[in-house]
Design an enzyme around this catalytic site. Structure first.
Site, PDB file in Angstrom:
ATOM      1  N   GLU B 319      22.633  61.456  35.672  1.00 25.90           N
ATOM      2  CA  GLU B 319      23.828  61.481  34.819  1.00 25.90           C
ATOM      3  C   GLU B 319      24.084  60.143  34.138  1.00 25.90           C
ATOM      4  O   GLU B 319      25.222  59.663  34.087  1.00 25.90           O
ATOM      5  CB  GLU B 319      25.051  61.912  35.643  1.00 25.90           C
ATOM      6  CG  GLU B 319      24.949  63.342  36.142  1.00 25.90           C
ATOM      7  CD  GLU B 319      26.208  63.810  36.874  1.00 25.90           C
ATOM      8  OE1 GLU B 319      26.890  62.972  37.481  1.00 25.90           O
ATOM      9  OE2 GLU B 319      26.510  65.004  36.822  1.00 25.90           O
ATOM     10  N   ASP B 392      25.577  71.931  41.756  1.00 23.96           N
ATOM     11  CA  ASP B 392      26.593  70.902  41.998  1.00 23.96           C
ATOM     12  C   ASP B 392      27.806  71.456  42.728  1.00 23.96           C
ATOM     13  O   ASP B 392      28.868  71.600  42.118  1.00 23.96           O
ATOM     14  CB  ASP B 392      27.012  70.283  40.664  1.00 23.96           C
ATOM     15  CG  ASP B 392      27.947  69.105  40.863  1.00 23.96           C
ATOM     16  OD1 ASP B 392      28.036  68.586  41.982  1.00 23.96           O
ATOM     17  OD2 ASP B 392      28.586  68.693  39.881  1.00 23.96           O
ATOM     18  N   GLU B 420      36.617  69.734  44.430  1.00 22.90           N
ATOM     19  CA  GLU B 420      36.347  69.562  43.002  1.00 22.90           C
ATOM     20  C   GLU B 420      36.286  70.900  42.282  1.00 22.90           C
ATOM     21  O   GLU B 420      36.796  71.028  41.173  1.00 22.90           O
ATOM     22  CB  GLU B 420      35.018  68.811  42.821  1.00 22.90           C
ATOM     23  CG  GLU B 420      34.591  68.690  41.352  1.00 22.90           C
ATOM     24  CD  GLU B 420      33.317  67.871  41.172  1.00 22.90           C
ATOM     25  OE1 GLU B 420      32.803  67.323  42.167  1.00 22.90           O
ATOM     26  OE2 GLU B 420      32.827  67.776  40.027  1.00 22.90           O
TER      27      GLU B 420
END
Lengths: 739, 739
Positions: B319, B392, B420
């Site tokens: 990333e 993820d 998240e």
């Protein structure tokens, strides 16, 4: 509510010999000054117990319920026995001997029968009387007001008197606030980051509102109501337009519901270009009927959610925020458009005067030059909100000349409680002396005794609305404020907003007694260090009228060496003007002539190198390095002396504090002790950084009898990268387009 | 420590009739599961009291002191009487009847005399035995281990048994952790913002460290030690190089000092290009001797500050973070350079495998394709840290095929505790079932029973070091985790890191009993809703193998409509591949063939439309809208059914919770009740947003017997602007240049 348990634990320990052994009780500062610990002086405790046998509160409003709740909590704690404040029936006219009675003539016949007449009516909607009297020949303590909120303020005041172990035997107090709008400003972004907040995230948890109303919201209201604070602007002046959406208004309304019983109105900061952000009107011109219609409608929507909504705080045409000037209109045009949208609902506009354009020669002049020409043009329900000084909450500033420049405009003063320029959450810096210094500054506008306080309360300048705002920026940290002593500045702000004539000294004592202990072995020395803590902060940062030497952006540490920035007025050099020939900003006739913005008598003093107070010297004069000061030292050596004195003062604070071990709980003792170690480290860093930097201009040695710098200038410059806190300036720009 | 007071208050109330009246005691969740409330079952209390008359702990280490402190606190609370765990002299061989003895053969002769031999030595450095035995013919309960840390874990386990009111009459427990490294990951930036943190700011207050060590630091250590967690990576994997400066290392060392007695080592995340950021070496090439020298020296500096420093966690070439590939080197080259710098100090490298390049056809394949070719090339003190799934932390993922792809490499699994993708701090979503599902997934790599747990603990894949990491992201919120039930996922992570064979069900029960009450009228129904809460979250967000439909950036609400982004793999469309002809990502041979990364037997199942479990269906297949599901419904109607089921499950959670009023304290009851209202609102928003969006492809109606959407698709798209939390992705780029 833990104090309850502590009290019980203590009682248990006394009564049964059961000991808690080595397990300490947590003192984490959450209760602030509303701790309601058992009275430790036995005679006083006995006197209170026998004077407060029954507690009755009249009224059936939410506020009356809040009074009953607070007195139950407070008196049970203080008197170390179960006390329940019960409902006083309206018609009841007799009471038991040695009762406490709280109410208004409207809610209680017993209180109406006291016939307090003019004495009471003179106190207005928020004042109160507390006194020992007789009802049916029985000794009774009464808290009387014209409204339930007044009675709430009186009840909190009584609790304060008890917490500080004042005698109530012959009590007779009448009090009313000197200012109308006593308001907390929060610089909270909607993503919960707090600009210049050093105590955690925003208290307002938008994600769980309106459903979940955290206990903190009510405790926040209690804390403020105990000081008489009656308003809260809940979001950042660098405003996010989403606050005006229905989605958010539902959440804001939930907060307003919690605050209402405590007499606190909710205000919001608004984004000037909201009509554009919402994608409805492609303009922000305050004279455009479409813009006016949008705001009128938005006000209607807001008041549907919150019938007693307070109003708007606006930062416009300031530091890049949009405003009416973008459409060639004035601040007055802008403020009045807002004011007219709010007027039908009895709302008010706080219009900030924090403006400084990059293209003027002296930032100091900005607000005065822009606003004085508009004097008399603002609507009746606008109050211009002016920071105490002409720049920006610096450790010491002269007062903003706008306060004496405006003659026909409502004004309120904006103070900062959060320690943006005083070491964030790591330095002890009681702001009471700064507030007092500002409020009691003699402007000389109508001869001697023309204090700013008298301007603000309308004595000298006629105003239809008066007020004071405090940028407090509390957060989710357990103790609300980060450094425990920031609580004292919040307390001081609230007390002075109620009565600006109160002294920082007596306020510090009140706070210490309630927050820590009534033990004078603690209160006296700690009050002493509190009282010089602000001056210490000035000395080790920017003595003799220096200002704005802070690291850019974060404003924590020293960066007097900042000479390059996108705008000259964002450098430190702009403010200190150090050169080979001297130091300081010439604001006399030979310079920017900003002194001329003050009343003539004061301008003469500030403009005269011999008359200007030395603690303001470099604010107004560019002074040669060898200029002789009153001490006999040269300016350069005086600078060394002052910076050194600041460090010495912090060391004295440490010495005094370290002696307090055992006088208070260990938890808070150790926390402050550790933070004072940080403060000494930082004070040395400030002293050395500034002296080494100014030395590059003065070319003079630091006399040998002063402590020499610990590191080189280059090393101190490297140390400057120490930003430990989030610094959210503005809301994300993406949030400003909602269409 | 409040439970003490509660216990005393209760005792007082019972003993003296003194009542607390209407004043409730605050239950704010701070104590987590270490509440140590008095045992309510009278027979059990009596049994414990008579079995635990004296408590003695051997040893003079800091850890032994911590054991004494914890047992004093815990047993005094649980047994509702003052109990002081005292020092057991090494030479002492006799004890009073019904004592508790804690120690090791090295610290206590009495314990050495038990001659536990092989039984004990098999338990290693961290295991323990708890059992009823006899010393000098007197009944004694012993907690025995080979080290003080083992004894600490045993003591916490005993406290857990007592808190859950287990019988200790014939107790005999032997336990050792199945994995070596049981580590918490914090994604905390140095400015105290927490990436994907929903519980306040970072726990680490860099501004007041190293001087002030908040009580929270120790309580954090206690919380983790109670689960057997032995490491904490204290900063964000998107790392700020300043963590390696002396200025910060002093602060990190202060934390390490607090954690050490509790057996917790400190690790830091490092920024690959740190040598460049510090301005020393203009390279990050791991084969460049100057780079190696810089890291070797930096390791020396670190270990001077923290002699038992744990090591580094590294996110490289992931990333946008820099890494060895920027210098044409491999992950193995990079990891090994770090490993060699740490090796002399016994440090370890956790090297993350969270990599996905934008130019591969299927992000799913990324980690496997990059890492499998490097199998066998990593140094012995490197552990590759692999997220549980290939993408993820989605609500449901198949396992990452890298776990069965690597055969000669140390691996650990990375789970996410912070929610998240599960509604931040507003949704109840116990993650235990997700962790259990992952750990007990049968990979079929060596036939049936080849669970991932057996891979991780080294049974199936030989490893020199094993471990599990949990991204917990606790913060300064009073209850540490935001939603109170996120505590249960933290608890579950810790318990499974110790023993992956434990069931989510029994762990939930343990947690509820300790955190709330042993009352089965509460425990049984609430455990039931906990157990389906994760599946509910899957159902209303992304059932049947859908994934990554979240709003971009914040990951809170639905945004299945995201079809444009800088990278295709940052859109939702990339993952769901909705089209007129169906839904889902073809990862079979006709598609990306990612299924081939699994062991052949499993690949066959996942690759076969008839065999693949329906909850994984759209992960592996692009399926026509009218495909017949096992229920007999078409895919489209099954989708409607599943989304609706998710909302119904939340409603059931609300119904069950609302019945709990009175079974637990009102404060936590009301908080969860309010949050469940938020959750229902959000679940409906998810259901409607997704169904309305997919309907634009399926062109099929939502059958009339299902609840119809509340708003239009356009309205739901507008609602998506609801970011209430700070989203600090990366540290400020300016902080990455320190020279």
């Amino acid at each position: 509510m833990k104090h309850y348990l502590k009290r019980i634990a203590m009682c248990l320990s006394v009564c049964t010999g059961f000991s808690l052994g080595t397990v300490a009780m947590a003192e984490d500062g959450y209760e602030m000054w509303l701790r309601y610990q058992p009275i430790t002086d036995k005679a006083t405790l006995k006197a209170y117990q026998s004077s407060l046998r029954e507690v009755m509160v009249a009224g059936d409003s939410e506020t009356a319920n809040a009074i009953r709740k607070e007195l139950t909590l407070g008196l049970s704690g203080l008197l170390a026995r179960e006390i329940k404040a019960i409902n006083l029936e309206k018609s009841q006219t007799t009471v038991a001997k040695n009762s406490l009675l709280v109410g208004t003539p409207a809610t209680s016949t017993a209180i109406a029968n006291l016939n307090l007449g003019e004495r009471l009516s003179a106190l207005g909607d928020e004042g109160f009387i507390i006194e020992q009297t007789q009802i049916n020949k029985r000794r009774t303590l009464v808290v009387v007001a014209n409204t339930d909120v007044g009675a709430l303020y009186g009840s909190f005041h009584l609790l304060r008197l008890l917490q500080t172990q004042s005698s109530i035997d012959t009590l007779s107090v009448a009090s009313k606030p000197k200012l109308d709008y006593r308001v907390i400003n929060h610089w909270d972004n909607l993503n919960r980051l707090v600009e210049r907040g050093y105590a955690g995230l925003s208290l307002w948890d938008w994600g769980s509102l309106p459903h979940y109303k955290s206990k903190r919201y009510e405790d926040y209201a209690r804390i403020n109501a105990s000081l008489g604070i009656n308003g809260a602007v809940i979001n950042n002046v660098n405003a996010d337009p989403r606050i005006l959406s229905e989605q958010f208004l539902e959440k804001v309304a939930a907060l307003a519901d919690v605050f209402r019983p405590y007499g606190i109105k909710v205000y919001v900061s608004i984004y000037w270009n909201a009509p554009r952000a919402f994608g409805v009107v492609d303009s922000g011109d305050p004279l455009d009927p479409r813009v006016q219609a949008w705001w009128n409608e938005r006000a209607n929507i807001i008041y549907k959610h919150i019938p007693d909504f307070g109003g708007f705080l606006i930062k416009a045409n300031s530091e890049g925020e949009p405003g009416p000037q973008d459409y060639n209109r004035t601040h007055a045009d802008g403020a009045n458009m807002m004011a007219r949208a709010l007027k039908p609902h009895n709302g008010v506009v706080f219009w900030r005067a924090f403006v400084y354009s990059p293209d003027i020669g002296d930032r100091f002049r900005g607000a005065y030059d822009e606003f004085v020409p508009l004097d008399g043009q603002f609507d009746e329900n606008v109050i211009v909100q002016i920071k105490n000084g002409p720049i920006d909450f610096q450790p010491r500033e002269p007062y903003s000349p706008l306060f004496t420049g405006l003659k026909k405009t409502n004004m309120m003063m904006e103070f900062q409680v959060t320690q943006e320029y005083f070491g964030f959450h790591t330095h002890l810096a009681y702001q009471g002396p700064l507030f007092e210094e500002a409020l009691k500054t003699d402007t000389l506008m109508n001869g001697q005794g023309s204090t700013l306080g008298k301007v603000l309360d309308g004595t000298l300048t006629p105003m239809t609305r008066t007020g004071m705002a405090g940028v407090v920026n509390p957060g989710t940290d357990r103790n609300w404020t980060g450094h425990p002593f920031v609580q004292s500045s919040w307390y001081s702000f609230g007390r002075m907003a109620w009565d600006w004539e109160l002294g920082a000294d007596e306020i510090a004592e009140e706070w210490l007694r309630q927050t820590y202990t009534n033990n004078s072995a603690f209160v006296d020395p700690v009050k002493t260090i509190m009282m010089f803590s602000r001056e210490a902060g000035v000395n080790y940062r920017d003595p003799l009228g220096l200002t704005h030497l802070f690291s850019q952006g974060d404003h924590y540490g020293p960066a007097p060496w900042t000479e390059d920035a996108p705008r000259f007025d964002w450098t430190a050099l702009y403010y200190h003007r150090a050169s080979a020939d001297g130091l300081g900003f010439d604001r006399t006739k030979t310079g920017s002539n900003a002194v001329a913005q003050y009343p003539e008598a004061l301008a003469k003093i500030y403009g005269d190198l011999e008359l200007v107070p030395e603690d303001m010297l470099l604010w107004f004069h560019h002074v040669p390095w060898d200029h002789k000061m009153k001490s006999g030292r040269t300016l350069w050596v005086e600078l060394v002396h002052k910076y050194s004195e600041g460090v010495d003062q912090v060391r004295e604070m440490r010495r005094v504090w370290d002696e307090q071990e055992g006088n208070i709980d260990q938890e808070r003792f150790l926390e402050v002790k550790a933070l004072l170690a940080v403060q000494e480290f930082e004070a040395i860093r400030w002293r050395d950084s500034c002296l080494l930097y100014f030395q590059t201009y003065s070319k003079r040695p630091i006399p040998a009898d002063y402590e020499q710098p610990k590191h080189t200038l280059e090393e101190y410059k490297k140390m400057a990268r120490t930003l430990y806190v989030p610094e959210p300036w503005h809301p994300a720009s993406s949030s400003r387009v909602l269409k």
